[in-house]
Design an enzyme around this catalytic site. Structure first.
Site, PDB file in Angstrom:
ATOM      1  N   LYS A   1      -3.872  -1.678 -15.222  1.00  0.00           N
ATOM      2  CA  LYS A   1      -3.351  -0.357 -14.866  1.00  0.00           C
ATOM      3  C   LYS A   1      -4.398   0.553 -14.240  1.00  0.00           C
ATOM      4  CE  LYS A   1       0.040   1.544 -16.216  1.00  0.00           C
ATOM      5  NZ  LYS A   1       1.078   1.779 -17.163  1.00  0.00           N
TER       6      LYS A   1
ATOM      7  N   SER B   1      -5.781   1.945 -18.575  1.00  0.00           N
ATOM      8  CA  SER B   1      -5.037   1.896 -19.824  1.00  0.00           C
ATOM      9  C   SER B   1      -5.896   1.178 -20.849  1.00  0.00           C
ATOM     10  CB  SER B   1      -3.733   1.122 -19.611  1.00  0.00           C
ATOM     11  OG  SER B   1      -3.282   0.601 -20.846  1.00  0.00           O
TER      12      SER B   1
ATOM     13  N   HIS C   1      16.731  11.879   0.488  1.00  0.00           N
ATOM     14  CA  HIS C   1      17.347  11.305  -0.725  1.00  0.00           C
ATOM     15  C   HIS C   1      16.484  10.177  -1.311  1.00  0.00           C
ATOM     16  CE1 HIS C   1      21.118  13.357   0.545  1.00  0.00           C
ATOM     17  NE2 HIS C   1      20.717  12.973   1.757  1.00  0.00           N
TER      18      HIS C   1
ATOM     19  N   GLU D   1      -0.317  13.442 -12.219  1.00  0.00           N
ATOM     20  CA  GLU D   1       0.700  13.691 -13.245  1.00  0.00           C
ATOM     21  C   GLU D   1       0.440  15.013 -13.963  1.00  0.00           C
ATOM     22  OE1 GLU D   1       1.480  10.044 -15.760  1.00  0.00           O
ATOM     23  OE2 GLU D   1      -0.001   9.256 -14.365  1.00  0.00           O
TER      24      GLU D   1
END
Ligand code: ARG
Length: 484
Positions: A284, A278, A157, A291
């Site tokens: 970043k 970024s 979970h 992704e």
């Protein structure tokens, strides 16, 4: 004579829109090598059966090899008005060697031809994808063998559940990939039958030797039913299903890499070569490759659905709709192959952050099961033991403690059975080592799994040393132990 093989009864040229709409050569030219291979097998068999002469067959074979060389040299002119790969190759052949080129298509139809080409192409594509799967499994194995000592929380979970070894988690990824491999190879076995000789749908009046072409092309046998042989695309559905499942596995792995590389987890740092920054936020480091692997999975599933819908409701035998089988199949292989390569490189070069994983073990009461199991092993019914452990967790939360902070007296306030030995049981390494069943996270079990998988990879000819050099995957050096 008209350009078109059916030109005899046609007076008008195909409408320009119809031509653009129906031409498939831009897509199916990818089949050229398989198309030529199938044609050579066919014409050799025609000669063996006395349907064409030896000289004719040799002229055709030489011509086909020349066409292949032209294509591979980038000199071949693919023509839309010749519709597809089959007619481009055949027309070029006839231009090169004269009317005898027209004998190649004796006792054959594009219907059995394209079915043969797709089976040959898919067989090759499976072999290439399986090779890539082996590489990813090899890299995971290398990383696992270097991280057997690294403990981390295991999750259910997405809540910290019980302590495990990082290697055990990496090897869990391997299991899914191994099933992907065997699913693809199962499909390969089933598709490996020859449609050639089925012609348009009802075979042919010529005395072909279907066994000969099947053998020459490496097929197990000629397909049993000529109608089915030209109409069936199950084999592509199977392969697309296997690729979809594989893509889902890659997506789940990618999702964990995304989670783990967040500041919230901090379990992994992807290498610069597989991340981007970024343009606005200098701090970043984004796990874009992971992704995108996750993102591209939708395409592969879409490819499967596309072909399912194409086939649904088609009457036997060949229908032109079947031409639409190629874009989804090519796209699914291309996408999964890219995803495999990218994940292989990203995982090979990622740094696992041992201290972050250890720190995560300290919070979240991953030892609560140990308390319950300890009591149960000391004769307390498990349900009651669970309750006691739960009360201790509640108390620890209220007092801002972890379970090992409690004194023996405090523990005894919740249950009189506790003695000193409970503290050893709360140690994470001990907790992992006590899970010493086959398939469990104890060191001996994980090492046994590593040995077994290594043996399988070696039997398949995967060279782990070469793979490690080539991808930069090293077992130990990239586990970092920075302060948590
Ligand atoms: N380009 C066609 C395909 O991919 C080849 C078979 C065409 N057959 C036909 N009867 N028109 O399906």
């Amino acid at each position: 004579m008209s350009e078109k093989p059916w030109g005899g009864r046609f007076e008008e040229e195909l409408d320009a829109v119809a031509l653009r709409f129906s031409a498939s050569v831009d897509v199916d030219k990818r089949l050229y090598a398989q198309d030529i291979r199938g044609s050579i097998a066919h014409v050799r068999m025609l000669a063996a059966r006395g349907i064409v002469t030896r000289e004719e067959a040799e002229a055709i074979e030489r011509g086909l090899l020349d066409v292949k060389a032209e294509i591979e040299a980038g000199r071949f002119e693919w023509r839309d008005d010749r519709e597809d790969v089959h007619m481009n190759v055949e027309s070029a052949l006839t231009e090169a060697i004269g009317p005898v080129g027209g004998k190649l298509h004796t006792a054959r139809s594009r219907n059995d031809q394209v079915a043969t080409d797709m089976r040959l192409w898919t067989r090759d594509a499976i072999d290439a994808t399986v090779g890539r799967l082996d590489r990813l499994v090899g890299v995971l194995l290398i990383r696992a063998s270097g991280t057997v000592s690294v403990l981390m929380p295991g999750y259910t979970h997405l809540q910290r559940a019980q302590p495990i070894r990082l290697a055990h988690h990496l090897l869990a990824w391997v299991e899914g990939l191994e099933r992907d491999r065997s699913r693809l190879l199962d499909a390969r076995e089933r598709l490996n039958e020859s449609p050639l000789g089925s012609a348009a749908l009802a075979s042919t009046t010529f005395p072909l030797d279907r066994a000969q072409t099947a053998r020459e092309l490496g097929f197990r046998r000629p397909m049993r039913n000529s109608i089915d042989a030209t109409a069936d695309r199950d084999f592509l559905l199977e392969v697309l299903s296997a690729l979809s499942i594989a893509a889902v596995h890659l997506s789940r792995i990618a999702e964990e890499l995304v989670l783990w590389s967040s500041q919230e987890f901090g379990f992994v740092e992807m290498s610069d070569a597989f991340t981007t920054g970024s343009s606005i936020m200098p701090q970043k480091k984004n796990p874009d490759m992971a992704e995108l692997v996750r993102g591209k999975t939708g395409r592969v599933i879409g490819d499967l659905v596309t072909l399912l819908v194409t086939l649904k409701g088609l009457p036997l035998a060949y229908n032109r709709d079947l031409q639409e089988d190629k874009p989804p199949v090519f796209d699914a292989f291309d996408t999964v192959d890219d995803c495999l390569d990218v994940l292989t490189g990203a995982i090979a070069t990622a740094s696992f952050r041992e201290e972050k994983m250890r720190a995560a073990l300290r919070e979240g009461f991953l030892d609560a099961t140990e308390v319950a199991d300890w009591l149960a092993a000391h004769g307390i019914p498990f349900r009651e033991a669970h309750h006691v452990a739960g009360r201790l967790v509640g108390r620890a939360v209220a007092e801002g403690k972890v379970l090992s902070d409690f004194t023996l007296d405090e523990l005894r306030e919740e249950h009189p059975a506790f003695d000193e030995s409970i503290f050893a049981a709360l140690d994470m390494e001990t907790a992992v080592e006590r899970r010493n069943l086959p398939g469990g996270p104890a060191r001996a079990q994980v090492e046994a799994a590593i040995r077994e998988i290594r043996g399988e990879l070696e039997a398949r000819g995967v060279d782990l040393d070469a793979l490690s050099k080539e991808t930069g995957a090293r077992p130990v050096v990239r586990v970092t132990k920075e302060p948590a």
